[in-house]
Every structure is written in C-alpha cells, then in structure tokens.
Enzyme design. Structure first.
Site, short mmCIF file in Angstrom:
data_model
loop_
_atom_site.label_atom_id
_atom_site.label_comp_id
_atom_site.label_asym_id
_atom_site.label_seq_id
_atom_site.Cartn_x
_atom_site.Cartn_y
_atom_site.Cartn_z
N ASN A 1 8.06 -5.68 -0.44
CA ASN A 1 7.72 -4.32 0.50
C ASN A 1 6.42 -4.41 0.77
O ASN A 1 5.53 -3.65 0.03
CB ASN A 1 8.46 -3.14 -0.29
CG ASN A 1 8.30 -1.85 0.63
OD1 ASN A 1 7.81 -1.88 1.59
ND2 ASN A 1 9.07 -0.90 0.13
N HIS B 1 12.51 -2.53 2.77
CA HIS B 1 12.09 -1.17 3.14
C HIS B 1 12.73 -0.20 2.45
O HIS B 1 14.14 -0.22 2.70
CB HIS B 1 11.58 -1.18 4.68
CG HIS B 1 10.93 -1.97 5.32
ND1 HIS B 1 9.53 -2.02 5.00
CD2 HIS B 1 11.08 -3.21 5.80
CE1 HIS B 1 8.85 -3.06 5.65
NE2 HIS B 1 9.90 -3.86 6.11
N TYR C 1 11.23 8.84 1.16
CA TYR C 1 10.84 7.79 0.17
C TYR C 1 11.60 8.16 -1.31
O TYR C 1 11.92 7.52 -2.25
CB TYR C 1 9.64 7.49 -0.16
CG TYR C 1 8.88 6.90 1.13
CD1 TYR C 1 9.16 5.49 1.51
CD2 TYR C 1 8.07 7.53 1.76
CE1 TYR C 1 8.48 5.06 2.51
CE2 TYR C 1 7.55 7.11 2.93
CZ TYR C 1 7.59 5.86 3.32
OH TYR C 1 7.10 5.30 4.48
N ARG D 1 12.18 5.36 12.73
CA ARG D 1 10.90 6.08 12.47
C ARG D 1 10.03 5.66 13.63
O ARG D 1 10.37 5.63 14.65
CB ARG D 1 10.29 5.42 11.03
CG ARG D 1 11.03 6.00 9.83
CD ARG D 1 10.72 5.77 8.70
NE ARG D 1 9.40 6.39 8.44
CZ ARG D 1 8.37 6.22 7.50
NH1 ARG D 1 8.75 5.21 6.64
NH2 ARG D 1 7.33 6.90 7.39
N PRO E 1 0.78 -1.22 0.16
CA PRO E 1 -0.15 0.03 0.05
C PRO E 1 0.84 1.31 -0.03
O PRO E 1 1.86 1.49 0.74
CB PRO E 1 -1.05 -0.14 1.38
CG PRO E 1 -0.05 -1.13 2.39
CD PRO E 1 0.57 -2.00 1.17
N ASN E 2 0.27 2.18 -0.71
CA ASN E 2 0.60 3.39 -1.03
C ASN E 2 2.24 3.73 -1.73
O ASN E 2 2.69 4.70 -1.86
CB ASN E 2 1.00 4.50 0.53
CG ASN E 2 -0.55 4.38 1.16
OD1 ASN E 2 -1.25 4.65 0.57
ND2 ASN E 2 -0.31 4.00 2.26
N ARG F 1 5.36 10.68 -2.77
CA ARG F 1 4.77 10.52 -1.35
C ARG F 1 6.11 10.71 -0.39
O ARG F 1 6.99 10.27 -0.56
CB ARG F 1 4.37 9.08 -1.04
CG ARG F 1 4.04 8.80 0.33
CD ARG F 1 4.05 7.28 0.43
NE ARG F 1 3.69 7.05 1.91
CZ ARG F 1 4.07 5.91 2.45
NH1 ARG F 1 4.29 4.68 1.75
NH2 ARG F 1 3.84 5.37 3.71
N GLU G 1 12.11 -9.27 2.62
CA GLU G 1 11.32 -8.14 3.01
C GLU G 1 12.32 -6.89 2.83
O GLU G 1 13.57 -7.06 3.30
CB GLU G 1 11.11 -8.33 4.56
CG GLU G 1 10.41 -7.13 5.05
CD GLU G 1 10.24 -7.35 6.83
OE1 GLU G 1 9.92 -6.34 7.16
OE2 GLU G 1 10.19 -8.44 7.24
N ALA H 1 2.73 -0.59 5.08
CA ALA H 1 2.36 -0.61 6.52
C ALA H 1 1.82 -1.93 6.78
O ALA H 1 1.80 -2.21 7.96
CB ALA H 1 1.05 0.40 6.65
#
Length: 139
Positions: free
Chosen positions: A71, A97, A22, A104, A9-10, A17, A95, A74
């Site tokens: 990735n 990111h 990012y 964060r 998502p996103n 964004r 995984e 969330a």
C-alpha cells in the site's frame, strides 16, 4: 511462505487518520489477526513515510520473499521510482488500498505502480490486505 507487507506515507496513522475512510483500527492491531488467519505464512511488516526507504526495503526483500503486499499510499499516484523498483525485483507485488480510490478525488484514479504489479485490490478496508495475501498464497 514468506510475505512482506509494506505501508507507505501516513498509513502509520491508521486508526486515527480519517476513520470514516480508513476505519478505526491501527495496522499494528490488525496484523495479529492476519498472522492468526495465516499461521503457515511468515508475515513481516514495514512502514515508512519516505519514498526512498520504501524502495530500499523492496530491493532488500524483493529477491527473497514469496510476495509483497504494497500500500504505497499517495506515492501510488506519483512515483515512477516505485514503479521501476517493482519491475526490477523478482517477488510478485500486489497493490492494495483500504478505500476504493475510484470513488475518491480524481487524482487518486490513476496509479503509477499498477502496471508493474501482479494485481490490485482496493475498497475492502483492512480486509484488502487479507485478500492480497490470499491471492499470493493461491499463486
């Protein structure tokens, strides 16, 4: 070798964004660079904002490709369903990111999927994807 990259998502908003976190490049603009860097690898790409669609794609491809770079956005921090799916498929999953999630918000410090993945790469910007592909290529 066949590797699938899945973004959650996103991540369709990369380049627009929160560029301070990012970066300013979309994944669609970055993907040709990956393909050029790995001409011997068939790289495919999928993005969805919907958890069930991510699971469907993992199940669809997770028995035929040589590796998956995921990735989960969330969903990383919330999805037991993705964890169970990763455990259920044959393809190794890494995984990824873009940001260093440990620098964060505290809710991003725990991953529900890490224990089901072969490894975790975070904090290297879009280059995190290249590092994951490199790890899959090197076994």
């Amino acid at each position: 070798m066949k590797i699938l990259i899945i973004n959650g998502p996103n991540l369709n908003l990369l380049g627009r964004r929160e560029p301070g976190i990012y970066g300013s490049m979309s994944f669609e603009d970055y993907l040709p660079q990956l393909r050029e860097h790995y001409p011997m690898v068939e790289l495919s790409y999928y993005q969805s904002n919907v958890e069930g669609e991510l699971i469907n794609k993992l199940q669809e491809e997770g028995f035929t490709c040589d590796g998956i770079v995921l990735n989960a956005g969330a969903y990383t921090h919330t999805s037991i369903a993705l964890h169970d799916c990763i455990r259920s498929i044959a393809s190794p999953v890494i995984e990824v990111h873009i940001s260093n999630v440990h620098q964060r918000e505290s809710f991003r410090h725990h991953s529900m999927i890490s224990s089901a993945c072969r490894g975790v790469i975070c904090g290297f910007g879009l280059d995190s994807y290249r590092l994951a592909i490199e790890a899959l290529c090197n076994g």
